[in-house]
Design an enzyme around this catalytic site. Structure first.
Site, PDB file in Angstrom:
ATOM      1  CB  CYS A   1      -0.930   0.004   1.196  1.00 38.46           C
ATOM      2  SG  CYS A   1      -1.979  -1.443   1.223  1.00 38.46           S
TER       3      CYS A   1
ATOM      4  CG  ASN B   1      -6.702  -1.219   1.481  1.00 38.95           C
ATOM      5  OD1 ASN B   1      -6.007  -0.683   0.616  1.00 38.95           O
ATOM      6  ND2 ASN B   1      -6.201  -1.798   2.557  1.00 38.95           N
TER       7      ASN B   1
ATOM      8  CG  HIS C   1      -3.402   3.122   2.722  1.00 35.47           C
ATOM      9  ND1 HIS C   1      -3.857   2.856   1.466  1.00 35.47           N
ATOM     10  CD2 HIS C   1      -3.371   1.933   3.387  1.00 35.47           C
ATOM     11  CE1 HIS C   1      -4.088   1.556   1.360  1.00 35.47           C
ATOM     12  NE2 HIS C   1      -3.800   0.973   2.514  1.00 35.47           N
TER      13      HIS C   1
END
Ligand code: ACO
Length: 324
Positions: A115, A281, A251
């Site tokens: 990520c 996500n 994030h």
């Protein structure tokens, strides 16, 4: 010699058309819309079509960012793609995007930092621009996480989605990218991982399937602590008070993790860019997509001080302080 800095010239994003809602997931696994929203903040996510790959999403986001920046393919002299879901082992997704854009010769590479991939990529591209090696860098975060999600595992399948975000970076006389801070700690590798690759293949005795494996509760705690530390590190490195930050672009993993980071910055949630509800996500794509969302809807204006941050499997983490 005049110091060169880098700045973001334009942003872009691309989401696949298909939307998977929490109600859809209720039909697939033993879960509820209420549980997913309360524990994660997610309502829906986009899923790539069967014939869509990460390079497809990356190319579309790149074109969007280039149009915003007024950059032609011939201007691009560096391509970096943060992804954990490349189309193939090689060529890397950067090369695939380069070919589709009709650019030949410039360096193009993929960067695997889960990520944190986009922020790692931004940090590397910033150095290329700041030392004069590149004048127009395309930095992309693109993922098709749906391809490594176990759609029968309710503890992970409610979390992830597909998408791509991109920025074009160019030179500037004053810092646009002010500072980047990266970190990693392999001691936490067991908290979030995909078990197999080219070298470590799935064996008949392996009990784990070829999907994302996560110890959600544990990574949650490490994520909160790590992000608090990186926020402090970024502010201290720039001798800035918390209230100097205009926008937090985090994030998009879990609303509760984001709230904890906002609290550390004493920042009201109206100053935090949230796309989690609609995107889930999307790993390396989440930060550039959120940035683009807030730029295009007019929240983030030229001159605003913006903090980008991410963490992910590895563990990896990173932040970037930018003057948009
Ligand atoms: N629906 C209903 N119940 C569920 C679901 C679901 N989808 N998933 C788990 N549960 C149950 C569990 O089985 C457990 O039941 P039990 O108490 O009977 O055992 C209960 O809900 C609580 O489970 P927890 O795992 O403790 O729930 P938690 O509050 O920790 O939320 C979550 C889980 C959302 C995964 C959270 O831990 C989280 O977001 N962690 C961070 C994840 C993350 O950020 N990962 C990505 C990092 S970024 C990257 O690199 C991809």
């Amino acid at each position: 010699m005049t110091q060169i800095y880098s700045k973001i010239l334009g942003t872009g994003r691309f989401l696949p058309e298909r939307v998977l809602t929490n109600a859809d997931l209720e039909q697939m696994v033993d879960t509820t819309d209420e549980w997913i929203q309360a524990r994660t903040g997610i309502k829906r996510r986009h899923i790539a079509a069967d014939d869509q790959t990460t390079a497809d999403l990356a190319e579309a986001a790149a074109r969007d960012a280039m149009a915003a920046a007024g950059a032609e393919p011939g201007d691009i002299d560096l391509i970096m793609v943060g992804t954990t879901t490349p189309d193939q082992v090689f060529p890397n997704v950067g090369c695939l995007v380069q070919e589709r854009l009709g650019i030949h010769g410039c360096p193009a590479f993929g960067l695997e930092a889960a990520c944190s991939g986009f922020i790692y990529g931004l940090s590397v591209a910033d150095r290329f621009v700041a030392n004069g090696t590149a004048k127009c860098a395309l930095v992309i975060g693109a993922e098709t996480l749906s391809r490594m999600t176990d759609w029968s595992d309710r503890t992970t399948c409610v979390l992830f989605g597909d998408g791509a975000g991109a920025v074009v970076l160019g030179p500037a006389e004053v810092p646009g990218v002010i500072s980047c801070h990266l970190g990693a700690d392999g001691r936490y590798q067991d908290l979030l991982y995909h078990p197999y690759g080219t070298s470590r293949k799935q064996r008949p005795e392996d009990t784990e399937g070829p999907f994302i494996q996560m110890r959600g509760n544990e990574i949650f705690k490490v994520a909160v602590k790590t992000l608090e530390n990186i926020v402090d590190e970024t502010l201290e490195a720039n001798d800035l008070p918390r209230e100097a930050i205009d926008w937090l672009v985090p994030h998009q993993a879990n609303i509760r993790i984001i709230q904890a980071t906002a609290k550390r910055l004493a920042m009201p949630m109206e100053k935090v860019v949230l796309t989690l509800e609609d995107h889930g996500n999307t790993s390396a794509a989440s930060v550039p997509m959120a940035l683009d969302t807030a730029v295009r809807d007019g929240r983030i204006q030229r001159g605003d001080l913006v903090l980008l941050e991410a963490f992910g499997g590895g563990l990896t983490w990173g932040s970037a302080l930018i003057r948009y």
